[in-house]
Design a protein around this motif. Structure first.
Motif, PDB file in Angstrom:
ATOM      1  N   ARG A  11       8.465 -32.318  15.353  1.00  0.00           N
ATOM      2  CA  ARG A  11       8.629 -33.771  15.251  1.00  0.00           C
ATOM      3  C   ARG A  11       7.752 -34.319  14.123  1.00  0.00           C
ATOM      4  NH1 ARG A  11       6.402 -38.206  19.587  1.00  0.00           N
ATOM      5  NH2 ARG A  11       7.198 -40.056  18.572  1.00  0.00           N
ATOM      6  N   THR A  12       6.494 -33.885  14.083  1.00  0.00           N
ATOM      7  CA  THR A  12       5.586 -34.332  13.023  1.00  0.00           C
ATOM      8  C   THR A  12       6.053 -33.834  11.664  1.00  0.00           C
ATOM      9  OG1 THR A  12       3.782 -34.244  14.637  1.00  0.00           O
ATOM     10  CG2 THR A  12       3.173 -34.414  12.320  1.00  0.00           C
TER      11      THR A  12
ATOM     12  N   HIS B  64       6.481 -29.572   3.164  1.00  0.00           N
ATOM     13  CA  HIS B  64       6.377 -31.017   3.406  1.00  0.00           C
ATOM     14  C   HIS B  64       6.411 -31.831   2.117  1.00  0.00           C
ATOM     15  CE1 HIS B  64       5.519 -30.052   7.485  1.00  0.00           C
ATOM     16  NE2 HIS B  64       4.234 -29.827   7.360  1.00  0.00           N
TER      17      HIS B  64
ATOM     18  N   LEU C 205       8.505 -36.115  10.244  1.00  0.00           N
ATOM     19  CA  LEU C 205       7.906 -37.347   9.740  1.00  0.00           C
ATOM     20  C   LEU C 205       7.322 -37.141   8.338  1.00  0.00           C
ATOM     21  CD1 LEU C 205       6.073 -38.601  12.951  1.00  0.00           C
ATOM     22  CD2 LEU C 205       8.175 -39.507  11.963  1.00  0.00           C
TER      23      LEU C 205
ATOM     24  N   THR D 225      -6.411 -33.063   8.022  1.00  0.00           N
ATOM     25  CA  THR D 225      -5.009 -33.321   7.684  1.00  0.00           C
ATOM     26  C   THR D 225      -4.743 -33.337   6.182  1.00  0.00           C
ATOM     27  OG1 THR D 225      -5.462 -35.698   7.780  1.00  0.00           O
ATOM     28  CG2 THR D 225      -4.609 -34.666   9.782  1.00  0.00           C
TER      29      THR D 225
ATOM     30  N   GLY E  15       1.834 -28.104  12.547  1.00  0.00           N
ATOM     31  CA  GLY E  15       1.947 -29.051  13.656  1.00  0.00           C
ATOM     32  C   GLY E  15       3.294 -28.834  14.334  1.00  0.00           C
ATOM     33  N   ASP E  16       3.731 -29.781  15.153  1.00  0.00           N
ATOM     34  CA  ASP E  16       5.013 -29.614  15.822  1.00  0.00           C
ATOM     35  C   ASP E  16       6.165 -30.059  14.913  1.00  0.00           C
ATOM     36  OD1 ASP E  16       5.238 -32.440  16.003  1.00  0.00           O
ATOM     37  OD2 ASP E  16       4.221 -32.452  17.938  1.00  0.00           O
TER      38      ASP E  16
ATOM     39  N   HIS F 247      -1.493 -31.290  11.359  1.00  0.00           N
ATOM     40  CA  HIS F 247      -1.046 -32.667  11.575  1.00  0.00           C
ATOM     41  C   HIS F 247      -0.823 -32.955  13.055  1.00  0.00           C
ATOM     42  CE1 HIS F 247      -0.482 -33.210   7.250  1.00  0.00           C
ATOM     43  NE2 HIS F 247       0.076 -32.014   7.243  1.00  0.00           N
ATOM     44  N   ALA F 248      -1.368 -34.075  13.504  1.00  0.00           N
ATOM     45  CA  ALA F 248      -1.149 -34.586  14.866  1.00  0.00           C
ATOM     46  C   ALA F 248      -1.525 -33.577  15.947  1.00  0.00           C
ATOM     47  CB  ALA F 248       0.311 -35.029  15.043  1.00  0.00           C
TER      48      ALA F 248
END
Length: 335
Positions: free
Chosen positions: A118-119, A84, A122, A57, A115-116, A49-50
């Motif tokens: 922050r992602t 997630h 989300l 994705t 991903g990181d 992701h991102a």
């Protein structure tokens, strides 16, 4: 007589400089069709992701497209980043996939964010979701296999639909002893992500998986290793093509992310620390002619006591990536 080594593919839908992202997605689908023709056992897809380097994705969506275009090859995720999501929803999605391609669906799961952080927040605002991973796997295992959850569990008596004569095969994907031990405890198949760690911890994880295994989904351990490889008609050409992945790996470790560069652009000058890292990376890389790569893979499979390996190939030119798989299928006489 030793059975022939089976080969599978993991494609990450790599972003390529100068090419649109949607082309990478369509190439993944066409590559799966070609790998089926070549005789590969499985075609797996990753979830990220991102990340500017990887645009795959939604493996479950890509799997549906591939299921509609193939007839024999197994299709799977390597893996769905379970923290997630709701395990029940994942079970429903993969049961639908199994209805589209009965008996051909692999549901690989992992704990990493893909991903990181922050992602990751989300995708799931619960920052502690990864701590529930063992419970999530247990719930997913029940819903995928059609077992009932214990009395008192909120999901007791709830079924993930549709049901059918077959069910997805649940796999654990990991790059450390954590996933290996969990896979062994639940009696699941296990895949080690060698391409992520450059091999570090691989033998220890396989040994831990086998030593902790107890019958569950499987009666006996079933393991594989996902390896980065690149084959070309000549050794010289293979190392030239490898410059793209080499640059991406070195840039990533310093926090620089971007699409895969053509080899000519990737071969810019390194600083002293990067040069040392590049030499170490080349020393571990499985790159060369198809015969050279084949011989390396046979040695590793025997060393790790495996009858199947999963190959991950990055190349800026999609035709070069496809050709690598074609050459290795020919070298191993897969078809």
């Amino acid at each position: 007589m030793t059975p022939p080594l089976r080969l599978s593919v993991l494609d990450q839908s790599v972003a390529r400089a100068g090419r649109p992202h949607d082309e990478s997605i369509r190439h993944t689908v066409s590559l799966a069709e070609r790998c089926e023709e070549l005789g590969y056992q499985r075609f797996w897809l990753s979830e990220h992701h991102a990340l500017p380097t990887l645009v795959g994705t939604a493996p479950e969506v890509l799997m549906a497209a591939i299921a509609a275009r193939t007839r024999r090859i197994r299709i799977g995720s390597a893996g769905v980043m379970l923290p997630h999501y709701s395990p029940f929803k994942v079970a429903e999605q993969f049961r639908v996939l199994d209805a589209l391609a009965p008996g051909r669906i692999d549901l690989g799961v992992g704990r990493a964010p893909g991903g990181d952080q922050r992602t990751a927040r989300l995708l799931n605002p619960d920052a502690q979701s990864a701590a529930s991973f063992p419970q999530q796997v247990l719930e997913l295992k029940a819903w995928v296999s059609g077992e009932d959850l214990p009395v008192g569990h909120p999901g007791h008596g709830v079924r993930a639909l549709p049901t059918g004569a077959t069910a997805p095969q649940l796999w654990m994907l990991g790059s450390s002893g954590y996933g290996a031990q969990l896979a062994g405890h639940y009696g699941m198949p296990y895949a080690f992500a060698h391409f992520i760690t450059d091999g570090e911890g691989c033998e220890q994880a396989l040994a831990l998986y086998r030593s902790t295994f107890r019958p569950g989904l499987l009666a006996r351990p079933q393991a594989t290793v996902c390896l980065a490889v690149l084959a070309a008609p000549t050794q010289e050409e293979a190392w030239h093509l490898f410059k793209s992945r080499e640059r991406a790996r070195i840039d990533r470790r310093s926090g620089r992310f971007g699409p895969l560069l053509p080899p000519e652009e990737a071969a810019r000058e390194y600083d002293s620390a990067e040069q040392i890292e590049a030499e170490m990376l080349r020393g571990r890389a499985i790159v060369g002619s198809s015969e050279q790569v084949r011989d390396r893979l046979l040695v590793l499979a025997a060393k790790w006591q495996l009858d199947e390996l999963v190959l991950v190939t990055w190349a800026w030119d999609p035709a070069a990536q496809r050709r690598s798989y074609e050459l290795l299928a020919q070298a191993f006489e897969l078809a």
